[in-house]
Design a protein around this motif. Structure first.
Motif, PDB file in Angstrom:
ATOM      1  N   SER A  67      54.276  20.842 100.099  1.00 25.35           N
ATOM      2  CA  SER A  67      53.198  21.815 100.293  1.00 25.35           C
ATOM      3  C   SER A  67      53.424  22.698 101.518  1.00 25.35           C
ATOM      4  CB  SER A  67      51.848  21.094 100.417  1.00 25.35           C
ATOM      5  OG  SER A  67      51.841  20.212 101.528  1.00 25.35           O
ATOM      6  N   LYS A  68      54.345  22.299 102.391  1.00 21.47           N
ATOM      7  CA  LYS A  68      54.657  23.131 103.566  1.00 21.47           C
ATOM      8  C   LYS A  68      55.138  24.518 103.164  1.00 21.47           C
ATOM      9  CE  LYS A  68      59.363  21.267 103.854  1.00 21.47           C
ATOM     10  NZ  LYS A  68      60.319  20.483 104.688  1.00 21.47           N
ATOM     11  N   HIS A  69      55.684  24.640 101.953  1.00 21.75           N
ATOM     12  CA  HIS A  69      56.211  25.928 101.521  1.00 21.75           C
ATOM     13  C   HIS A  69      55.097  26.928 101.192  1.00 21.75           C
ATOM     14  CE1 HIS A  69      60.210  24.277 101.556  1.00 21.75           C
ATOM     15  NE2 HIS A  69      59.873  23.332 100.707  1.00 21.75           N
ATOM     16  N   LEU A  70      53.859  26.448 101.109  1.00 26.81           N
ATOM     17  CA  LEU A  70      52.736  27.355 100.898  1.00 26.81           C
ATOM     18  C   LEU A  70      52.431  28.187 102.143  1.00 26.81           C
ATOM     19  CD1 LEU A  70      50.437  24.892  98.958  1.00 26.81           C
ATOM     20  CD2 LEU A  70      51.339  27.022  98.016  1.00 26.81           C
ATOM     21  N   TYR A  71      52.914  27.728 103.294  1.00 27.82           N
ATOM     22  CA  TYR A  71      52.669  28.461 104.538  1.00 27.82           C
ATOM     23  C   TYR A  71      53.692  29.588 104.655  1.00 27.82           C
ATOM     24  CZ  TYR A  71      49.587  24.613 105.699  1.00 27.82           C
ATOM     25  OH  TYR A  71      48.570  23.671 105.689  1.00 27.82           O
ATOM     26  N   ASN A  72      53.547  30.570 103.788  1.00 25.79           N
ATOM     27  CA  ASN A  72      54.430  31.734 103.736  1.00 25.79           C
ATOM     28  C   ASN A  72      53.550  32.970 103.606  1.00 25.79           C
ATOM     29  OD1 ASN A  72      56.346  33.797 102.766  1.00 25.79           O
ATOM     30  ND2 ASN A  72      57.752  32.077 102.438  1.00 25.79           N
ATOM     31  N   LEU A  73      53.929  34.048 104.244  1.00 23.51           N
ATOM     32  CA  LEU A  73      53.083  35.240 104.222  1.00 23.51           C
ATOM     33  C   LEU A  73      52.816  35.734 102.809  1.00 23.51           C
ATOM     34  CD1 LEU A  73      54.433  37.366 107.241  1.00 23.51           C
ATOM     35  CD2 LEU A  73      52.496  35.793 107.184  1.00 23.51           C
ATOM     36  N   TYR A  74      53.810  35.674 101.927  1.00 22.37           N
ATOM     37  CA  TYR A  74      53.574  36.207 100.576  1.00 22.37           C
ATOM     38  C   TYR A  74      52.579  35.351  99.810  1.00 22.37           C
ATOM     39  CZ  TYR A  74      56.398  32.862  97.798  1.00 22.37           C
ATOM     40  OH  TYR A  74      56.874  31.751  97.154  1.00 22.37           O
ATOM     41  N   VAL A  75      52.532  34.042 100.114  1.00 19.42           N
ATOM     42  CA  VAL A  75      51.545  33.167  99.469  1.00 19.42           C
ATOM     43  C   VAL A  75      50.146  33.529  99.937  1.00 19.42           C
ATOM     44  CG1 VAL A  75      50.772  30.782  99.148  1.00 19.42           C
ATOM     45  CG2 VAL A  75      53.217  31.306  99.206  1.00 19.42           C
ATOM     46  N   TYR A  76      49.976  33.845 101.215  1.00 20.90           N
ATOM     47  CA  TYR A  76      48.673  34.278 101.713  1.00 20.90           C
ATOM     48  C   TYR A  76      48.216  35.539 100.984  1.00 20.90           C
ATOM     49  CZ  TYR A  76      49.957  31.265 105.707  1.00 20.90           C
ATOM     50  OH  TYR A  76      50.353  30.228 106.503  1.00 20.90           O
ATOM     51  N   PHE A  77      49.148  36.460 100.762  1.00 21.07           N
ATOM     52  CA  PHE A  77      48.798  37.692 100.043  1.00 21.07           C
ATOM     53  C   PHE A  77      48.407  37.392  98.601  1.00 21.07           C
ATOM     54  CE2 PHE A  77      50.393  39.892 103.659  1.00 21.07           C
ATOM     55  CZ  PHE A  77      49.978  41.209 103.570  1.00 21.07           C
ATOM     56  N   TRP A  78      49.159  36.513  97.946  1.00 19.81           N
ATOM     57  CA  TRP A  78      48.806  36.136  96.579  1.00 19.81           C
ATOM     58  C   TRP A  78      47.416  35.500  96.529  1.00 19.81           C
ATOM     59  CZ3 TRP A  78      49.671  36.965  91.701  1.00 19.81           C
ATOM     60  CH2 TRP A  78      50.916  37.412  91.240  1.00 19.81           C
ATOM     61  N   ARG A  79      47.127  34.624  97.478  1.00 20.65           N
ATOM     62  CA  ARG A  79      45.817  33.950  97.463  1.00 20.65           C
ATOM     63  C   ARG A  79      44.696  34.935  97.749  1.00 20.65           C
ATOM     64  NH1 ARG A  79      42.172  32.611  95.743  1.00 20.65           N
ATOM     65  NH2 ARG A  79      40.760  30.900  96.230  1.00 20.65           N
ATOM     66  N   TRP A  80      44.918  35.840  98.712  1.00 18.06           N
ATOM     67  CA  TRP A  80      43.886  36.861  98.968  1.00 18.06           C
ATOM     68  C   TRP A  80      43.659  37.705  97.724  1.00 18.06           C
ATOM     69  CZ3 TRP A  80      44.479  42.180  98.642  1.00 18.06           C
ATOM     70  CH2 TRP A  80      43.337  42.912  98.978  1.00 18.06           C
ATOM     71  N   ALA A  81      44.744  38.124  97.057  1.00 16.04           N
ATOM     72  CA  ALA A  81      44.621  39.017  95.911  1.00 16.04           C
ATOM     73  C   ALA A  81      43.890  38.354  94.748  1.00 16.04           C
ATOM     74  CB  ALA A  81      45.996  39.499  95.461  1.00 16.04           C
ATOM     75  N   THR A  82      44.168  37.078  94.483  1.00 23.46           N
ATOM     76  CA  THR A  82      43.474  36.410  93.374  1.00 23.46           C
ATOM     77  C   THR A  82      41.998  36.215  93.691  1.00 23.46           C
ATOM     78  OG1 THR A  82      44.106  34.219  94.220  1.00 23.46           O
ATOM     79  CG2 THR A  82      45.552  35.222  92.582  1.00 23.46           C
ATOM     80  N   TRP A  83      41.685  36.020  94.965  1.00 24.73           N
ATOM     81  CA  TRP A  83      40.266  35.962  95.354  1.00 24.73           C
ATOM     82  C   TRP A  83      39.624  37.343  95.226  1.00 24.73           C
ATOM     83  CZ3 TRP A  83      38.484  38.753  99.662  1.00 24.73           C
ATOM     84  CH2 TRP A  83      37.115  38.644  99.895  1.00 24.73           C
ATOM     85  N   LYS A  84      40.320  38.374  95.717  1.00 25.48           N
ATOM     86  CA  LYS A  84      39.742  39.706  95.753  1.00 25.48           C
ATOM     87  C   LYS A  84      39.569  40.303  94.366  1.00 25.48           C
ATOM     88  CE  LYS A  84      38.267  43.387  97.860  1.00 25.48           C
ATOM     89  NZ  LYS A  84      36.962  43.351  98.543  1.00 25.48           N
ATOM     90  N   VAL A  85      40.556  40.141  93.487  1.00 24.64           N
ATOM     91  CA  VAL A  85      40.508  40.764  92.171  1.00 24.64           C
ATOM     92  C   VAL A  85      39.759  39.891  91.167  1.00 24.64           C
ATOM     93  CG1 VAL A  85      41.910  41.601  90.243  1.00 24.64           C
ATOM     94  CG2 VAL A  85      42.629  42.055  92.593  1.00 24.64           C
ATOM     95  N   PHE A  86      40.132  38.609  91.072  1.00 25.57           N
ATOM     96  CA  PHE A  86      39.545  37.732  90.052  1.00 25.57           C
ATOM     97  C   PHE A  86      38.317  36.975  90.537  1.00 25.57           C
ATOM     98  CE2 PHE A  86      44.304  37.212  89.143  1.00 25.57           C
ATOM     99  CZ  PHE A  86      44.347  38.326  88.336  1.00 25.57           C
ATOM    100  N   ALA A  87      38.047  36.992  91.857  1.00 23.56           N
ATOM    101  CA  ALA A  87      37.009  36.167  92.473  1.00 23.56           C
ATOM    102  C   ALA A  87      37.307  34.686  92.299  1.00 23.56           C
ATOM    103  CB  ALA A  87      35.617  36.493  91.917  1.00 23.56           C
ATOM    104  N   ALA A  88      38.588  34.339  92.242  1.00 18.12           N
ATOM    105  CA  ALA A  88      38.999  32.948  92.053  1.00 18.12           C
ATOM    106  C   ALA A  88      38.640  32.124  93.289  1.00 18.12           C
ATOM    107  CB  ALA A  88      40.497  32.882  91.790  1.00 18.12           C
ATOM    108  N   GLY A  89      37.800  31.117  93.095  1.00 21.95           N
ATOM    109  CA  GLY A  89      37.388  30.270  94.206  1.00 21.95           C
ATOM    110  C   GLY A  89      36.443  30.943  95.169  1.00 21.95           C
ATOM    111  N   ASP A  90      35.693  31.946  94.712  1.00 23.69           N
ATOM    112  CA  ASP A  90      34.840  32.703  95.621  1.00 23.69           C
ATOM    113  C   ASP A  90      33.719  31.831  96.202  1.00 23.69           C
ATOM    114  OD1 ASP A  90      34.123  35.413  96.731  1.00 23.69           O
ATOM    115  OD2 ASP A  90      32.253  34.940  95.707  1.00 23.69           O
ATOM    116  N   ARG A  91      33.108  31.008  95.370  1.00 27.47           N
ATOM    117  CA  ARG A  91      31.970  30.222  95.850  1.00 27.47           C
ATOM    118  C   ARG A  91      32.392  29.236  96.936  1.00 27.47           C
ATOM    119  NH1 ARG A  91      28.989  25.589  94.856  1.00 27.47           N
ATOM    120  NH2 ARG A  91      30.478  24.807  93.350  1.00 27.47           N
ATOM    121  N   GLU A  92      33.504  28.547  96.723  1.00 23.78           N
ATOM    122  CA  GLU A  92      33.930  27.580  97.723  1.00 23.78           C
ATOM    123  C   GLU A  92      34.450  28.256  98.982  1.00 23.78           C
ATOM    124  OE1 GLU A  92      38.444  26.722  96.039  1.00 23.78           O
ATOM    125  OE2 GLU A  92      36.788  25.486  95.359  1.00 23.78           O
ATOM    126  N   ALA A  93      34.941  29.506  98.851  1.00 25.46           N
ATOM    127  CA  ALA A  93      35.486  30.207 100.007  1.00 25.46           C
ATOM    128  C   ALA A  93      34.413  30.912 100.820  1.00 25.46           C
ATOM    129  CB  ALA A  93      36.540  31.220  99.564  1.00 25.46           C
TER     130      ALA A  93
END
Length: 224
Positions: A67-93
Motif C-alpha cells: 500500500s506504500k505505492h499509493l503515496y504517489n502524486l498521480y494517485v492523489y490526483f486520481w482520488r481527487w478526480a473520482t471524488w470531484k467528478v463521480f462524488a465517489a466516497g463524498d459522504r465519508e470524506a
C-alpha cells in the motif's frame, strides 16, 4: 501579487465546490510522496476517514505491504478526480449526502496501478464507481525503453492512458466493463499517429476480467 492570490482562491473554490463533469490531464508522478497529498491524504477536520483511505487495501487481503505505492502524486490526483467528478466516497470524506453522478476522468500516468497488488482497492473502487474503463498501454517496450519510443522523453517508467466513465444509470453492484489495448512498439511519432486513429467503439480492444480487484489488463486466456 493580489491578482495571483485571487486566482488561487478562485481555483480552490472551483476545485472544492463547483460541480465538474470531466477531468482530463497529465498529473505529476512522484513516488514516496507521503505528506504531500493535502486533504486527500489528511482528510478534513472532524472526519474519521480520509479520501485516500478508501483506496487502502484492508489487512485481510494480505497486500498491505504494497500500500506504500499509493503515496504517489498521480494517485492523489486520481482520488481527487473520482471524488470531484463521480462524488465517489463524498459522504465519508466530507459528511455531505451527494449522490454519485455521471462524468469522465481521463489521465495519462505511469502504469503501476494497472496490475500492482497495492492498488487492488483503487481498481475495485473504479469498477464500482464507473460503468466503463478504457486502458491504452503506451509503453509496450517495458521499463526504461529507448528514448525515441517514449511519449515523454524524460519518463523511464511505462505510461498508460486510462479513461474512466460513469453513466447516469451505473449500478455500483455491477463492476465496470474494462477494456485494454497496447500501442504497437516503435517510435513515439508512430504512437501519436496510432492514437489519432483509436475509437472507443472500434476494434482492437481486449476485455479484462470482471473481478472487482483484478488487474486492468487481460488475463492469460484459456490457452495457458
Amino acid at each position: 501579487y493580489e491578482p495571483i492570490a485571487q486566482s488561487r482562491r478562485d481555483a480552490n473554490r472551483v476545485k472544492k465546490d463547483t460541480p465538474i463533469t470531466v477531468v482530463i490531464g497529465n498529473p505529476p508522478y512522484k513516488e514516496k510522496a507521503k505528506g504531500r497529498g493535502g486533504w486527500i491524504e489528511d482528510g478534513l477536520d472532524g472526519r474519521d476517514r480520509t479520501p485516500l483511505q478508501r483506496w487502502m487495501p484492508p489487512p485481510d487481503w494480505g497486500v498491505s505491504a504494497h500500500s506504500k505505492h499509493l503515496y504517489n502524486l498521480y494517485v492523489y490526483f486520481w482520488r481527487w478526480a473520482t471524488w470531484k467528478v463521480f462524488a465517489a466516497g463524498d459522504r465519508e470524506a466530507t459528511g455531505r449526502e451527494e449522490p454519485e453522478r455521471p462524468g469522465i476522468v481521463c489521465f495519462i500516468t505511469v502504469s503501476g496501478f494497472l496490475t500492482g497488488p497495492g492498488f487492488q482497492a483503487m481498481r475495485a473502487d473504479l469498477r464500482r464507481s464507473c460503468s466503463d474503463v478504457w486502458v491504452i498501454d503506451c509503453s509496450p517496450e517495458g521499463h526504461q525503453p529507448e528514448v525515441a519510443t517514449r511519449l515523454f522523453q524524460g519518463v523511464q517508467h511505462p505510461v498508460c492512458i486510462v479513461l474512466a466513465a460513469r453513466r447516469a444509470d451505473t449500478d455500483p453492484e455491477t463492476p465496470a466493463r474494462v477494456r485494454f489495448r497496447a500501442l504497437a512498439e516503435g517510435r513515439r511519432e508512430a504512437k501519436f499517429a496510432e492514437l489519432e486513429g483509436i475509437g472507443l467503439s472500434g476494434d482492437g480492444w481486449a476485455e479484462c476480467a470482471a473481478d472487482w480487484r483484478a488487474p486492468f489488463r487481460p488475463g492469460p486466456g484459456d490457452v495457458w
